[in-house]
Design an enzyme around this catalytic site. Structure first.
Site, PDB file in Angstrom:
ATOM      1  N   SER A  30      -4.442   3.068   1.937  1.00 13.15           N
ATOM      2  CA  SER A  30      -4.354   3.717   3.250  1.00 13.15           C
ATOM      3  C   SER A  30      -4.100   5.208   3.144  1.00 13.15           C
ATOM      4  O   SER A  30      -3.150   5.634   2.493  1.00 13.15           O
ATOM      5  CB  SER A  30      -3.189   3.127   4.057  1.00 13.15           C
ATOM      6  OG  SER A  30      -3.468   1.824   4.420  1.00 13.15           O
ATOM      7  N   HIS A  61     -10.793   2.231   6.702  1.00 14.15           N
ATOM      8  CA  HIS A  61     -11.307   1.987   5.354  1.00 14.15           C
ATOM      9  C   HIS A  61     -12.836   2.024   5.426  1.00 14.15           C
ATOM     10  O   HIS A  61     -13.441   1.256   6.165  1.00 14.15           O
ATOM     11  CB  HIS A  61     -10.829   0.633   4.815  1.00 14.15           C
ATOM     12  CG  HIS A  61      -9.347   0.578   4.587  1.00 14.15           C
ATOM     13  ND1 HIS A  61      -8.793   0.621   3.332  1.00 14.15           N
ATOM     14  CD2 HIS A  61      -8.312   0.494   5.453  1.00 14.15           C
ATOM     15  CE1 HIS A  61      -7.469   0.570   3.447  1.00 14.15           C
ATOM     16  NE2 HIS A  61      -7.156   0.483   4.719  1.00 14.15           N
ATOM     17  N   HIS A  83      -8.468  -6.790   1.216  1.00  9.61           N
ATOM     18  CA  HIS A  83      -7.088  -7.271   1.262  1.00  9.61           C
ATOM     19  C   HIS A  83      -7.051  -8.785   1.413  1.00  9.61           C
ATOM     20  O   HIS A  83      -7.876  -9.370   2.109  1.00  9.61           O
ATOM     21  CB  HIS A  83      -6.337  -6.627   2.444  1.00  9.61           C
ATOM     22  CG  HIS A  83      -6.165  -5.152   2.317  1.00  9.61           C
ATOM     23  ND1 HIS A  83      -7.097  -4.262   2.800  1.00  9.61           N
ATOM     24  CD2 HIS A  83      -5.189  -4.414   1.744  1.00  9.61           C
ATOM     25  CE1 HIS A  83      -6.683  -3.024   2.534  1.00  9.61           C
ATOM     26  NE2 HIS A  83      -5.533  -3.091   1.892  1.00  9.61           N
ATOM     27  N   TYR A  85      -4.891 -10.371   3.079  1.00 14.49           N
ATOM     28  CA  TYR A  85      -4.569 -10.739   4.471  1.00 14.49           C
ATOM     29  C   TYR A  85      -5.781 -10.747   5.389  1.00 14.49           C
ATOM     30  O   TYR A  85      -5.737 -11.267   6.492  1.00 14.49           O
ATOM     31  CB  TYR A  85      -3.463  -9.840   5.053  1.00 14.49           C
ATOM     32  CG  TYR A  85      -3.799  -8.364   5.112  1.00 14.49           C
ATOM     33  CD1 TYR A  85      -4.749  -7.861   5.998  1.00 14.49           C
ATOM     34  CD2 TYR A  85      -3.154  -7.463   4.270  1.00 14.49           C
ATOM     35  CE1 TYR A  85      -5.059  -6.517   6.038  1.00 14.49           C
ATOM     36  CE2 TYR A  85      -3.457  -6.119   4.301  1.00 14.49           C
ATOM     37  CZ  TYR A  85      -4.410  -5.654   5.188  1.00 14.49           C
ATOM     38  OH  TYR A  85      -4.717  -4.321   5.215  1.00 14.49           O
ATOM     39  N   GLU A  86      -6.887 -10.156   4.896  1.00 16.03           N
ATOM     40  CA  GLU A  86      -8.102 -10.196   5.708  1.00 16.03           C
ATOM     41  C   GLU A  86      -8.760 -11.581   5.656  1.00 16.03           C
ATOM     42  O   GLU A  86      -9.700 -11.849   6.399  1.00 16.03           O
ATOM     43  CB  GLU A  86      -9.100  -9.139   5.212  1.00 16.03           C
ATOM     44  CG  GLU A  86      -8.659  -7.719   5.530  1.00 16.03           C
ATOM     45  CD  GLU A  86      -9.523  -6.674   4.838  1.00 16.03           C
ATOM     46  OE1 GLU A  86     -10.345  -6.059   5.516  1.00 16.03           O
ATOM     47  OE2 GLU A  86      -9.372  -6.493   3.613  1.00 16.03           O
ATOM     48  N   ALA A 113      -0.158   2.164   0.112  1.00 18.11           N
ATOM     49  CA  ALA A 113       0.980   2.530   0.959  1.00 18.11           C
ATOM     50  C   ALA A 113       1.978   1.390   0.830  1.00 18.11           C
ATOM     51  O   ALA A 113       1.579   0.233   0.732  1.00 18.11           O
ATOM     52  CB  ALA A 113       0.528   2.684   2.399  1.00 18.11           C
ATOM     53  N   MET A 211       1.171  -5.042   0.551  1.00 12.55           N
ATOM     54  CA  MET A 211       0.290  -6.209   0.772  1.00 12.55           C
ATOM     55  C   MET A 211      -0.978  -6.132  -0.060  1.00 12.55           C
ATOM     56  O   MET A 211      -1.978  -6.745   0.290  1.00 12.55           O
ATOM     57  CB  MET A 211      -0.091  -6.292   2.253  1.00 12.55           C
ATOM     58  CG  MET A 211       1.073  -6.278   3.220  1.00 12.55           C
ATOM     59  SD  MET A 211       0.477  -6.198   4.911  1.00 12.55           S
ATOM     60  CE  MET A 211       1.981  -5.712   5.776  1.00 12.55           C
ATOM     61  N   SER A 212      -0.953  -5.363  -1.127  1.00 11.06           N
ATOM     62  CA  SER A 212      -2.192  -5.201  -1.906  1.00 11.06           C
ATOM     63  C   SER A 212      -1.869  -5.031  -3.385  1.00 11.06           C
ATOM     64  O   SER A 212      -0.773  -5.358  -3.835  1.00 11.06           O
ATOM     65  CB  SER A 212      -2.947  -3.964  -1.402  1.00 11.06           C
ATOM     66  OG  SER A 212      -2.211  -2.781  -1.686  1.00 11.06           O
ATOM     67  N   ASN A 235       7.238   4.392   4.551  1.00 15.47           N
ATOM     68  CA  ASN A 235       8.344   4.035   5.472  1.00 15.47           C
ATOM     69  C   ASN A 235       9.406   3.328   4.654  1.00 15.47           C
ATOM     70  O   ASN A 235       9.109   2.760   3.614  1.00 15.47           O
ATOM     71  CB  ASN A 235       7.826   3.082   6.564  1.00 15.47           C
ATOM     72  CG  ASN A 235       7.169   1.846   5.956  1.00 15.47           C
ATOM     73  OD1 ASN A 235       6.005   1.894   5.544  1.00 15.47           O
ATOM     74  ND2 ASN A 235       7.908   0.762   5.887  1.00 15.47           N
ATOM     75  N   HIS A 247       1.521   0.303  12.024  1.00 19.27           N
ATOM     76  CA  HIS A 247       0.467   0.813  11.133  1.00 19.27           C
ATOM     77  C   HIS A 247       0.155   2.288  11.382  1.00 19.27           C
ATOM     78  O   HIS A 247      -0.126   3.041  10.462  1.00 19.27           O
ATOM     79  CB  HIS A 247      -0.787  -0.048  11.304  1.00 19.27           C
ATOM     80  CG  HIS A 247      -1.906   0.308  10.373  1.00 19.27           C
ATOM     81  ND1 HIS A 247      -1.768   0.251   8.998  1.00 19.27           N
ATOM     82  CD2 HIS A 247      -3.171   0.738  10.603  1.00 19.27           C
ATOM     83  CE1 HIS A 247      -2.914   0.635   8.436  1.00 19.27           C
ATOM     84  NE2 HIS A 247      -3.778   0.932   9.382  1.00 19.27           N
TER      85      HIS A 247
END
Ligand code: HPA
Length: 272
Positions: A30, A61, A83, A85-86, A113, A211-212, A235, A247
């Site tokens: 990201s 992306h 990803h 989660y996709e 990120a 998450m990646s 963050n 996000h």
């Protein structure tokens, strides 16, 4: 078709357009995708034209391979990653790494990120991924082992390459960047973690959560592609400051750090 054949078809297609041997592979998270815009004499290949390549779905992306030079070094950059989660299978998420290996890339740089778990971190700092915890509940190496890529039981003692870590640390010093180091813990997502999960992450030794990246590192280690990873701590993780996460703010911080992050990655590229 098995995953080896799928990767081979994709690699053969790319090789018919451009020579990627000895390139440095880049998988950018990201907010760092614009590094691809600095690639000189770029050959751009849209994911949709590559056999067996899935398409990225997340806004921001781009979904293309950019091959060219940065600081005189050949790079093969994935602008937009896949990803878990996709909804993709882990083998698909990590497929580009295997394609890079088949194309004879010599190293891989992965960025992402991440949320800061280590309380010494600040929003906007950069962290060298020293090690990782796979908490995604899956693994791209599950299933029949693909001998062409590596062994059944790959060692992970040095999942990230020591030599590349040293290069990253030297480059950060040279650029006056305060590069943190730590353990990246990958959650499945797509929700941000709960404060209880972050407490757990902290107790078991995580410094950052995301998450990646872990599927890519696992596959890269399996096929012996030396890899270095850097997280942008966009963050502090859930519950640490009490602030709620979204996000948009993650992207805003990634954008704010972009110039520094880009200069570090470029410097690392020039030293590999
Ligand atoms: N958690 C998981 N993934 C993330 C975060 C986070 O706090 N920030 C950016 N990516």
């Amino acid at each position: 078709m098995n995953i080896y054949q799928m990767c081979k078809e994709a690699a053969d297609y790319i090789a018919s357009i451009v020579d990627c041997s000895d390139a440095i592979g880049l998988i950018l998270g990201s907010g760092l995708g614009n590094l691809a815009e600095e690639i000189e004499n770029p050959t751009i290949i849209s994911y949709k034209d590559i056999p067996n390549f899935p398409m990225t779905k997340i806004a921001g992306h781009a979904g293309k391979l950019v091959i060219g030079k940065i600081n005189g070094k050949k790079v093969m950059c994935m602008q937009g990653r896949f990803h878990f989660y996709e909804g993709y299978d882990m083998k698909i998420v990590s497929m580009p790494v295997r394609v890079m290996k088949l194309l004879k890339c010599k190293a891989l740089i992965v960025t992402n990120a991440a949320g800061g778990v280590n309380r010494n971190f600040d929003e906007g700092c950069l962290m060298l991924i020293d090690d990782f915890i796979n908490y995604m509940g899956d693994n791209p190496l599950v299933g029949d082992n693909v001998e062409q890529f590596g062994v059944r039981f790959p060692d992970m003692t040095k999942a990230l390459d020591e030599n590349l870590k040293n290069i990253a640390v030297d480059c950060a010093k040279q650029l006056n960047i305060n590069l943190q180091r730590g353990t990246y813990m990958a959650f499945r997502g797509p929700n941000y973690e709960t404060p209880a999960e972050i407490k757990f992450a902290s107790i078991i030794g995580a410094d950052a959560v995301g998450m990646s990246t872990v599927p890519e590192i696992l596959v890269a280690r399996h096929c012996n592609l030396p890899t270095v990873g850097i997280s942008c701590i966009t963050n502090m993780a859930a519950g640490i400051t009490g602030k709620e996460l979204n996000h948009k703010e993650v992207e805003e911080v990634a954008k704010r750090v972009n110039v520094q992050f880009r200069s570090l990655i470029k410097e690392i590229i020039s030293k590999i």
